[in-house]
Design a protein around this motif. Sequence first.
Motif, PDB file in Angstrom:
ATOM      1  N   PRO A 283     -13.635  13.842  53.369  1.00 41.93           N
ATOM      2  CA  PRO A 283     -12.774  14.363  52.304  1.00 41.93           C
ATOM      3  C   PRO A 283     -11.530  13.483  52.129  1.00 41.93           C
ATOM      4  O   PRO A 283     -10.929  13.441  51.061  1.00 41.93           O
ATOM      5  CB  PRO A 283     -12.386  15.758  52.796  1.00 41.93           C
ATOM      6  N   SER A 284     -11.149  12.739  53.186  1.00 39.10           N
ATOM      7  CA  SER A 284     -10.029  11.794  53.084  1.00 39.10           C
ATOM      8  C   SER A 284     -10.048  10.904  54.316  1.00 39.10           C
ATOM      9  O   SER A 284     -10.720  11.207  55.300  1.00 39.10           O
ATOM     10  CB  SER A 284      -8.693  12.552  53.024  1.00 39.10           C
ATOM     11  N   ALA A 285      -9.317   9.782  54.254  1.00 37.04           N
ATOM     12  CA  ALA A 285      -9.217   8.894  55.417  1.00 37.04           C
ATOM     13  C   ALA A 285      -7.758   8.536  55.597  1.00 37.04           C
ATOM     14  O   ALA A 285      -6.990   8.473  54.633  1.00 37.04           O
ATOM     15  CB  ALA A 285     -10.052   7.640  55.198  1.00 37.04           C
ATOM     16  N   GLU A 286      -7.374   8.306  56.854  1.00 38.72           N
ATOM     17  CA  GLU A 286      -5.962   8.029  57.137  1.00 38.72           C
ATOM     18  C   GLU A 286      -5.817   6.768  57.987  1.00 38.72           C
ATOM     19  O   GLU A 286      -6.813   6.162  58.371  1.00 38.72           O
ATOM     20  CB  GLU A 286      -5.324   9.248  57.813  1.00 38.72           C
ATOM     21  N   PRO A 287      -4.572   6.353  58.271  1.00 41.69           N
ATOM     22  CA  PRO A 287      -4.360   5.095  58.991  1.00 41.69           C
ATOM     23  C   PRO A 287      -5.183   5.002  60.273  1.00 41.69           C
ATOM     24  O   PRO A 287      -5.275   5.961  61.037  1.00 41.69           O
ATOM     25  CB  PRO A 287      -2.860   5.128  59.309  1.00 41.69           C
ATOM     26  N   GLY A 288      -5.795   3.825  60.462  1.00 40.16           N
ATOM     27  CA  GLY A 288      -6.615   3.603  61.653  1.00 40.16           C
ATOM     28  C   GLY A 288      -8.089   3.771  61.366  1.00 40.16           C
ATOM     29  O   GLY A 288      -8.931   3.304  62.121  1.00 40.16           O
ATOM     30  N   ASP A 289      -8.430   4.448  60.257  1.00 36.75           N
ATOM     31  CA  ASP A 289      -9.846   4.663  59.951  1.00 36.75           C
ATOM     32  C   ASP A 289     -10.455   3.413  59.321  1.00 36.75           C
ATOM     33  O   ASP A 289      -9.916   2.869  58.358  1.00 36.75           O
ATOM     34  CB  ASP A 289     -10.010   5.841  58.966  1.00 36.75           C
ATOM     35  N   ASN A 290     -11.579   2.973  59.885  1.00 39.97           N
ATOM     36  CA  ASN A 290     -12.342   1.868  59.292  1.00 39.97           C
ATOM     37  C   ASN A 290     -13.360   2.505  58.369  1.00 39.97           C
ATOM     38  O   ASN A 290     -14.248   3.216  58.833  1.00 39.97           O
ATOM     39  CB  ASN A 290     -13.086   1.094  60.388  1.00 39.97           C
ATOM     40  N   ILE A 291     -13.239   2.266  57.078  1.00 40.74           N
ATOM     41  CA  ILE A 291     -14.085   2.987  56.130  1.00 40.74           C
ATOM     42  C   ILE A 291     -14.781   2.057  55.141  1.00 40.74           C
ATOM     43  O   ILE A 291     -14.401   0.908  54.961  1.00 40.74           O
ATOM     44  CB  ILE A 291     -13.250   4.015  55.315  1.00 40.74           C
ATOM     45  N   GLY A 292     -15.801   2.625  54.516  1.00 38.29           N
ATOM     46  CA  GLY A 292     -16.419   2.005  53.359  1.00 38.29           C
ATOM     47  C   GLY A 292     -16.144   2.993  52.244  1.00 38.29           C
ATOM     48  O   GLY A 292     -16.084   4.203  52.483  1.00 38.29           O
ATOM     49  N   PHE A 293     -15.949   2.529  51.011  1.00 36.48           N
ATOM     50  CA  PHE A 293     -15.698   3.477  49.924  1.00 36.48           C
ATOM     51  C   PHE A 293     -16.295   2.945  48.638  1.00 36.48           C
ATOM     52  O   PHE A 293     -16.487   1.739  48.473  1.00 36.48           O
ATOM     53  CB  PHE A 293     -14.199   3.774  49.775  1.00 36.48           C
TER      54      PHE A 293
END
Length: 428
Positions: A283-293
């Motif tokens: 639902p959301s990502a915050e600092p430190g998260d390695n994400i694909g979007f």
Amino acid sequence: MAKEKPILNVAFIGHVDAGKSTTVGRLLLDGGAIDPQLIVRLRKEAEEKGKAGFEFAYVMDGLKEERERGVTIDVAHKKFPTAKYEVTIVDCPGHRDFIKNMITGASQADAAVLVVNVDDAKSGIQPQTREHVFLSRTLGITQLAVAINKMDTVNFSEADYNEMKKMLGDQLLKMVGFNPDNINFIPVASLLGDNVFKKSDKTPWYNGPTLAEVIDGFQPPEKPTTLPLRLPIQDVYSITGVGTVPVGRVETGIIKPGDKVVFEPAGAVGEIKTVEMHHEQLPSAEPGDNIGFNVRGVGKKDIKRGDVLGHTTNPPTVAADFTAQIVVLQHPSVMTVGYTPVFHAHTAQIACTFMELQKKLNPATGEVLEENPDFLKAGDAAIVKLMPTKPLVMESVKEIPQLGRFAIRDMGMTVAAGMAIQVTAKNK
């Protein structure tokens, strides 16, 4: 289910032969993160190859390969639990990888453990030790512990430990602005496990904490969720049936589906459709998260590694020029106006030209030694004005510290590191 422990990112720094891999391997083993059977097997393999004592290094190398092969974007594969934290090891055994990762923020460490060989008291501080400490400081690490390793080679001598501790304090830590009185120096023998996780009976003269206890004493990071969104792009994939999927680590702020975003300096604007981590939609990502979007309205050709994502309401700053404080780590000659080396900032690598050398500083205290110096050499700290040769996102370290740091590389080495203290924006 027990509440998850907070994650603490700890960088292991120091010269390559000081026993970093062994120290980390020992923390993983005694911390219960590796199966003891694996060590037994690797020890046998090491002995067969005539490399007894290298079993822990093998563990780390195995992980390094696993990391290189693995497709997960999470650098932090190696974790061990302490009483208080889930500790993620930020160490790429390779010196260059370490620098690259520290600078690109693939692994902004919250604290560092400097591993030194007690024997260096005789030969002097290794250049790499010096460089790592300088870099950690410039990259904003304020919490440091020192593991004085290989104590078994000097029969756990208190005198040798004290000599090494004094030398590091006087000749390195004070110069960079660390106060040795506030730092724990732990006498360890990582291969044997003394004072790493378990207290040693061979150092009755030392009544301080073990390395694991010192790590527990570090303060956890505050997540910069209230700062504007900044997400440097590491890679851009095109996935059939999904579309363009940029990948990167959230440095500051929060990203969620529905957000209107802009990639700078590309200028591409779109809307976030989905955010994924480890193949799960978030639902959301915050600092430190390695994400694909996935972004609606942005094609693979519109953006690239080195671009930075932000909200359209507060776009990342594209620097026309910037003023920075730098520390020259090494240079075969000198740096003068007109010098144009490559700057590694977040995930971007862009050449920048030295336009002005404004002040030469004392690297330890920051006081001005000279106005408008003619050149800078190894060991100097300075305030300089720089101009990127191509569009580059750079933020002032006062506003968004995570995007204000950089390393300067030339001739295959890191010649300097620094931070932007003032940025003239092209796009604001």
